[in-house]
Design an enzyme around this catalytic site. Structure first.
Site, PDB file in Angstrom:
ATOM      1  CD  GLU A  37      28.774  40.583  -4.362  1.00 48.74           C
ATOM      2  OE1 GLU A  37      28.242  41.545  -4.925  1.00 48.74           O
ATOM      3  OE2 GLU A  37      28.245  39.954  -3.436  1.00 48.74           O
ATOM      4  CB  THR A  44      27.769  45.242   0.788  1.00 49.55           C
ATOM      5  OG1 THR A  44      26.532  44.584   0.609  1.00 49.55           O
ATOM      6  CG2 THR A  44      28.815  44.224   1.189  1.00 49.55           C
TER       7      THR A  44
HETATM    8  N1  HSE Z   1      29.919  38.615   3.486  1.00 45.91           N
HETATM    9  C1  HSE Z   1      29.447  39.885   3.052  1.00 45.91           C
HETATM   10  C2  HSE Z   1      29.418  40.835   4.224  1.00 45.91           C
HETATM   11  C3  HSE Z   1      28.053  39.678   2.516  1.00 45.91           C
HETATM   12  O1  HSE Z   1      28.854  40.462   5.244  1.00 45.91           O
HETATM   13  O2  HSE Z   1      29.951  41.925   4.143  1.00 45.91           O
HETATM   14  C4  HSE Z   1      27.430  40.915   2.009  1.00 45.91           C
HETATM   15  O3  HSE Z   1      27.619  41.027   0.641  1.00 45.91           O
END
Ligand code: HSE
Length: 310
Positions: free
Chosen positions: A131, A184
């Protein structure tokens, strides 16, 4: 050690859950990654095929599924390679944890093939390695619920400390996913590097309230606590008709509505199936006015997480 072909499934997930940026996440049902895996005699990981998503790398050193699997093979000293066939039903860039389900499936499949030396909780760490490549940052708020199921709290990334908390059984999730892509990496860059103390205080209060609301099954408290001072004010600008969709969903009975992960999908929590249906219709009404193509679905929170299918 198994020589057979196995298939595993890792579900989609929704991270952040309003106030819990990079900390909260829960798994959803049905959508996710199906991964076939078998040992090969070529001494390296190979991706034979990827279905259901375009543009994902077939090079094992660039793909989240195989990066996570390789991390596990390296740790146990396994020299054999694995051949993967990947089928995705979560679109990348949706906010529904597509890269996380890929990474979880890779780590989970590799663990099955080498004889299950790691528990699911331990596997979250390997999935996090995959990830991290997708988002340029170490965060486990999608991989943890995708692996473990249920609702996760990532208390700490380093050292990794993941907790699972209880939630109301009749809680339902409604998702509207406008078909635009938000990466993201890009959504993370939009956020500033600091937060004011006054906003942080509001955030702490809501984080505590949401945990207590979930574990005590207090819908009113869950709803009051779904306030985000950090990501929503900035990222909601990327999502067409966000404010309108949020307002109408709340009027239709949603407990709370916010951005799914880094978006562009939007999710609501609802109490029971009937309310979820009303909120789904409310979302449809908003987006019917636009030219956008939007996917909608309702789901329970998936309690199981990653699993072996055969
Ligand atoms: N916590 C992460 C973000 C989730 O908001 O950037 C997305 O992968």
């Amino acid at each position: 050690m198994s020589e057979e072909k196995i298939q595993v499934f890792a579900p989609a997930s929704i991270a952040n859950v309003s106030c819990g940026f990079d900390v909260f996440g829960f798994a959803i049902e049905e959508l996710g990654d199906f991964v076939d895996a078998r040992f090969n005699n070529q001494g390296k990981i190979i991706i034979e095929s990827i279905e259901g998503a375009e543009g994902l790398p077939l090079e094992p050193e660039l793909n989240v599924t195989t990066i996570a699997a390789q991390a596990l093979l390296d740790e146990v000293g396994e020299k054999r390679g694995i051949t993967f066939n990947i089928r995705k039903t979560v679109i990348p860039g949706s906010g529904l944890g597509s890269s996380a389900s890929g990474a979880v499936a890779g780590a989970f499949a590799a663990n099955e093939l080498v004889g299950k030396p790691f528990s699911k909780l331990e596997l979250v760490r390997f999935a996090g390695v995959g990830e991290q490549v997708a988002s340029n940052q170490l965060h486990h708020d999608n991989v943890a619920p995708s692996m473990l199921g249920g609702f996760s709290v990532v208390r700490s990334n380093e050292p990794l400390d993941v907790l699972s908390i209880d939630y109301p059984e009749d809680i339902r999730v409604v998702v509207a996913h406008p078909q635009i892509e938000v990466k993201t990496k890009q959504a993370k860059r939009m956020l500033g590097r600091t937060m004011s103390i006054s906003n942080a205080v509001i955030q702490f209060g809501n984080v505590a309230g949401l945990v207590l609301g979930m574990t005590s099954k207090n819908y009113d408290l869950i709803g009051r606590s779904m306030v985000d001072m950090l990501a929503e004010p900035v990222r909601s600008r990327l999502i067409p008709l966000y404010d309108e969709a949020k307002q109408i969903s709340l009027e239709a009975g949603a407990i709370g509505t916010n951005i799914a992960g880094s978006g562009p999908a939007i999710f609501s929590f609802c109490k029971g199936d009937k309310s979820a249906k009303a909120v789904l219709e409310a979302f449809k009404k908003v987006y019917a006015k636009s030219n956008l193509s939007v996917n909608y679905f309702t789901s329970k929170i998936n309690p199981e997480g990653a699993k072996r299918i055969f």
